[in-house]
Write an enzyme that holds these catalytic residues in place. Structure first.
Site, mmCIF file in Angstrom:
data_model
loop_
_atom_site.group_PDB
_atom_site.id
_atom_site.type_symbol
_atom_site.label_atom_id
_atom_site.label_comp_id
_atom_site.label_asym_id
_atom_site.label_seq_id
_atom_site.Cartn_x
_atom_site.Cartn_y
_atom_site.Cartn_z
ATOM 1 N N PRO A 44 134.148 95.511 -67.849
ATOM 2 C CA PRO A 44 134.096 95.345 -69.652
ATOM 3 C C PRO A 44 133.143 95.134 -69.989
ATOM 4 O O PRO A 44 132.804 93.786 -69.734
ATOM 5 C CB PRO A 44 135.549 95.051 -69.002
ATOM 6 C CG PRO A 44 135.572 93.955 -68.122
ATOM 7 C CD PRO A 44 134.252 94.709 -67.664
ATOM 8 N N ARG A 72 132.555 95.759 -74.181
ATOM 9 C CA ARG A 72 133.296 95.512 -76.063
ATOM 10 C C ARG A 72 134.328 94.659 -75.653
ATOM 11 O O ARG A 72 134.848 93.358 -76.623
ATOM 12 C CB ARG A 72 133.595 97.031 -76.137
ATOM 13 C CG ARG A 72 133.976 97.189 -76.995
ATOM 14 C CD ARG A 72 134.518 98.104 -77.484
ATOM 15 N NE ARG A 72 134.057 99.144 -77.109
ATOM 16 C CZ ARG A 72 132.820 100.075 -77.747
ATOM 17 N NH1 ARG A 72 132.670 99.516 -79.308
ATOM 18 N NH2 ARG A 72 132.379 101.279 -77.553
ATOM 19 N N ARG A 78 126.094 100.564 -85.184
ATOM 20 C CA ARG A 78 127.456 101.631 -85.274
ATOM 21 C C ARG A 78 128.124 102.400 -86.553
ATOM 22 O O ARG A 78 128.392 103.449 -86.372
ATOM 23 C CB ARG A 78 128.254 100.854 -84.425
ATOM 24 C CG ARG A 78 127.779 99.689 -83.121
ATOM 25 C CD ARG A 78 129.348 99.138 -82.546
ATOM 26 N NE ARG A 78 129.516 99.726 -82.359
ATOM 27 C CZ ARG A 78 131.214 100.329 -82.679
ATOM 28 N NH1 ARG A 78 131.709 100.036 -83.709
ATOM 29 N NH2 ARG A 78 131.460 101.554 -81.467
ATOM 30 N N TYR A 134 127.389 105.927 -85.285
ATOM 31 C CA TYR A 134 128.513 106.628 -84.968
ATOM 32 C C TYR A 134 129.557 106.934 -85.887
ATOM 33 O O TYR A 134 130.823 107.399 -85.253
ATOM 34 C CB TYR A 134 129.546 105.431 -83.444
ATOM 35 C CG TYR A 134 128.603 104.976 -82.372
ATOM 36 C CD1 TYR A 134 127.789 105.750 -81.710
ATOM 37 C CD2 TYR A 134 127.949 103.868 -82.278
ATOM 38 C CE1 TYR A 134 126.866 105.451 -80.041
ATOM 39 C CE2 TYR A 134 127.742 103.478 -81.661
ATOM 40 C CZ TYR A 134 126.598 103.942 -80.292
ATOM 41 O OH TYR A 134 126.492 103.416 -79.966
ATOM 42 N N CYS A 160 115.384 101.767 -96.156
ATOM 43 C CA CYS A 160 115.334 103.393 -96.403
ATOM 44 C C CYS A 160 115.500 104.531 -95.866
ATOM 45 O O CYS A 160 115.013 105.383 -95.709
ATOM 46 C CB CYS A 160 113.867 103.341 -97.545
ATOM 47 S SG CYS A 160 113.108 101.919 -97.875
ATOM 48 N N GLU A 161 116.793 104.360 -96.241
ATOM 49 C CA GLU A 161 117.446 105.638 -95.178
ATOM 50 C C GLU A 161 118.960 106.085 -95.840
ATOM 51 O O GLU A 161 120.058 104.676 -96.304
ATOM 52 C CB GLU A 161 117.920 105.676 -93.827
ATOM 53 C CG GLU A 161 116.694 105.364 -93.351
ATOM 54 C CD GLU A 161 116.588 106.181 -91.538
ATOM 55 O OE1 GLU A 161 117.265 107.102 -92.047
ATOM 56 O OE2 GLU A 161 115.661 105.592 -91.229
HETATM 57 N N1 LLP Z 1 129.081 100.172 -67.106
HETATM 58 C C1 LLP Z 1 128.418 101.456 -67.614
HETATM 59 C C2 LLP Z 1 128.088 101.685 -66.477
HETATM 60 C C3 LLP Z 1 128.179 101.370 -68.979
HETATM 61 O O1 LLP Z 1 127.291 102.800 -69.303
HETATM 62 C C4 LLP Z 1 129.160 101.399 -69.775
HETATM 63 C C5 LLP Z 1 128.267 101.281 -71.402
HETATM 64 C C6 LLP Z 1 129.511 99.610 -69.894
HETATM 65 C C7 LLP Z 1 130.632 99.522 -68.549
HETATM 66 C C8 LLP Z 1 130.741 99.097 -70.471
HETATM 67 O O2 LLP Z 1 131.727 99.701 -71.555
HETATM 68 P P1 LLP Z 1 132.879 98.640 -72.304
HETATM 69 O O3 LLP Z 1 133.471 98.115 -71.672
HETATM 70 O O4 LLP Z 1 131.790 97.757 -73.274
HETATM 71 O O5 LLP Z 1 132.869 100.093 -73.438
HETATM 72 N N2 LLP Z 1 127.011 101.132 -77.903
HETATM 73 C C9 LLP Z 1 128.204 101.901 -78.281
HETATM 74 C C10 LLP Z 1 128.700 102.133 -76.339
HETATM 75 C C11 LLP Z 1 127.924 102.382 -75.489
HETATM 76 C C12 LLP Z 1 128.479 102.238 -74.245
HETATM 77 C C13 LLP Z 1 127.617 102.221 -73.102
HETATM 78 N N3 LLP Z 1 128.260 102.291 -71.928
HETATM 79 C C14 LLP Z 1 128.889 101.246 -79.157
HETATM 80 O O6 LLP Z 1 128.337 101.102 -80.268
HETATM 81 O O7 LLP Z 1 130.122 102.003 -79.659
#
Ligand code: LLP
Length: 420
Positions: A287, A289, A325, A329, A355-356
């Site tokens: 994890p 996030r 973000r 997204y 500037c976007e």
């Molecule tokens: N493990 C792998 C192989 C991953 O690719 C990721 C996230 C995680 C763990 C962690 O995932 P989490 O628990 O944080 O969801 N920039 C995007 C999120 C990209 C996530 C990429 N991989 C955003 O701001 O929502």
């Protein structure tokens, strides 16, 4: 303990009134609650106590060294995706035996660094990558522990950019080829295949895709064992969702239209643990996030307000280079004033100085009315906030602050223009 709350109409992080920070440290400014991070980590750990497991923090969410140190001290493992992240994880004190290295495009020198550091496992994403790992291991005279990342073709029902477990995504080995690739790995020199990995996406608000992935992995381990390949390690990935709307409620704040109910972590875990325990494996989670998102806010100053035709704009000093973000997204972050001074609301876009046209923090939003020199907090920005920041428009990256009780510590100095 709530990391962020209103007290006497002022926003606090733990015991610190946030409006005191911009004067001393400037804006844009990331502020993190140390105790919220610890609480989040423990909330993941606790329901896993009856499962042989390791919680590896995904550094990509926020790799500030001070935050890494907190999690290393809590006993977490680390999920890294580059030589840079591996370096930071080792420096912060994560034991190599609790580090896993993922990613679809590892360079040879990064593989060499991982092998020399003797981390627990490299998560390989193709037969070609296995050949490269084997070659590097042979050259170094070591045995490489590898885990194969499978693409289970499960729809995480998240934003298409952060859904990773579908056939059309670049990640992992297709499920139908996986047994064959495991057999191939067994023939390679200096490789030991220890486990199987899947990560189906991020900000996954439904429990069903996770249960589907857990069932898939458990069944897959059984079929590998039946084919004479004893596997004892499952890496289940990350992806647990957090709440972004109505994070703070107050009679002076508008209620946000929320149709994405996020299950509490305990509910995800209660559904997953019985399935994963069946596998008899040690299960690793990754994890990011869910450990840091709600432990951070981005403070920004209102520079101007203006109306163009029917539209009202609140122009702030944080842009898409500080927090990408919303632009990337269409992500929603609640935006609140540091001081609640009015019950009057307005309909506005909150936009940055870049500037976007895509440089916005909120679009068509009902917000408490703001004026020049007010300070706002962009909520739930502890994950994928600073870690995706850039120097676009030659803007120095923001400073980062860690709050612990009533103590405030700069954990990253603001970049200066001569560092650009
Ligand atoms: N493990 C792998 C192989 C991953 O690719 C990721 C996230 C995680 C763990 C962690 O995932 P989490 O628990 O944080 O969801 N920039 C995007 C999120 C990209 C996530 C990429 N991989 C955003 O701001 O929502």
């Amino acid at each position: 303990m709530e990391g962020f709350r209103y007290q006497d109409n002022e926003l606090y992080c733990e015991d610190v009134a946030l409006h005191e920070l911009p004067e001393e440290f400037g804006t844009p400014l990331y502020v993190y609650s140390k105790n919220q991070i610890i609480q989040n980590y423990r909330a993941i750990e606790e329901p896993l106590k009856d499962l042989d497991h390791v919680v590896c923090y995904a550094l990509k969410a926020n790799a500030n060294p001070a935050i890494l140190k907190i999690l290393a001290q809590e006993g977490a493992g680390a999920d890294v995706v580059s030589g840079g992240e591996l370096y930071l994880a080792l420096k912060a004190g994560f034991p190599p035996s609790r580090i896993t290295f993922a990613g679809v495009g590892k360079r040879d020198d990064e593989i060499e660094y991982a092998l020399k550091s003797n981390i627990f496992t490299i998560n390989a994403e193709s037969a070609q990558e296995l050949q490269v790992i084997s070659r590097v291991a042979l050259r170094l005279g070591v045995k490489a522990r590898v885990t194969l990342r499978i693409n289970p073709d499960i729809d995480a029902q998240s934003h298409p950019y952060i859904t990773t477990g579908l056939k059309q995504n670049k990640f992992g080995i297709p499920a139908e080829e996986a047994v064959g690739v495991f057999k191939f790995a067994a023939t390679m020199q200096n490789l030991e295949t220890v486990g199987v990995h899947a990560h189906i996406g991020s900000q996954i608000t439904k429990i069903e895709p996770f249960v589907e992935a857990a069932n898939f992995l458990t069944r897959f381990v059984t079929s590998l064992r039946e084919a004479g390949m004893p596997i004892n390690h499952i890496d289940f990935g990350g992806g647990f969702a957090v709440q972004y709307l109505n994070v703070l409620t107050h009679e002076a704040l508008p209620v946000e239209p929320d149709n994405a109910v996020v299950p509490p972590l305990r509910q995800y875990m209660e559904a997953l643990v019985p399935v994963l325990r069946e596998s008899g494996c040690s299960v690793w989670f990754e994890p990011g996030r869910s450990i840091v998102a709600n432990a951070g806010v981005l403070l920004t100053k209102v520079l101007y307000t203006k109306e163009n035709g029917a539209k009202k704009f609140v122009i702030v000093d944080a842009g898409m280079n500080d927090l990408i973000r919303p632009s990337l997204y269409g992500a929603y972050h609640q935006i609140v004033p540091l001081k609640l001074q009015t019950y009057e609301h307005e309909h506005a876009d909150v936009v940055g100085p870049i500037c976007e046209t895509g440089d916005f923090l909120a679009r068509d939003r009902v917000l408490p009315k703001s004026k020049r020199d007010d300070y706002l907090a962009v909520m739930t920005t502890g994950a994928y906030g600073f870690s995706l920041a850039s120097n676009y428009n030659a803007r120095p990256k923001p400073a980062e602050i860690l709050v612990n009780g009533d103590r405030v510590r700069v954990i990253r100095e603001r970049q200066t223009i001569d560092q650009l």
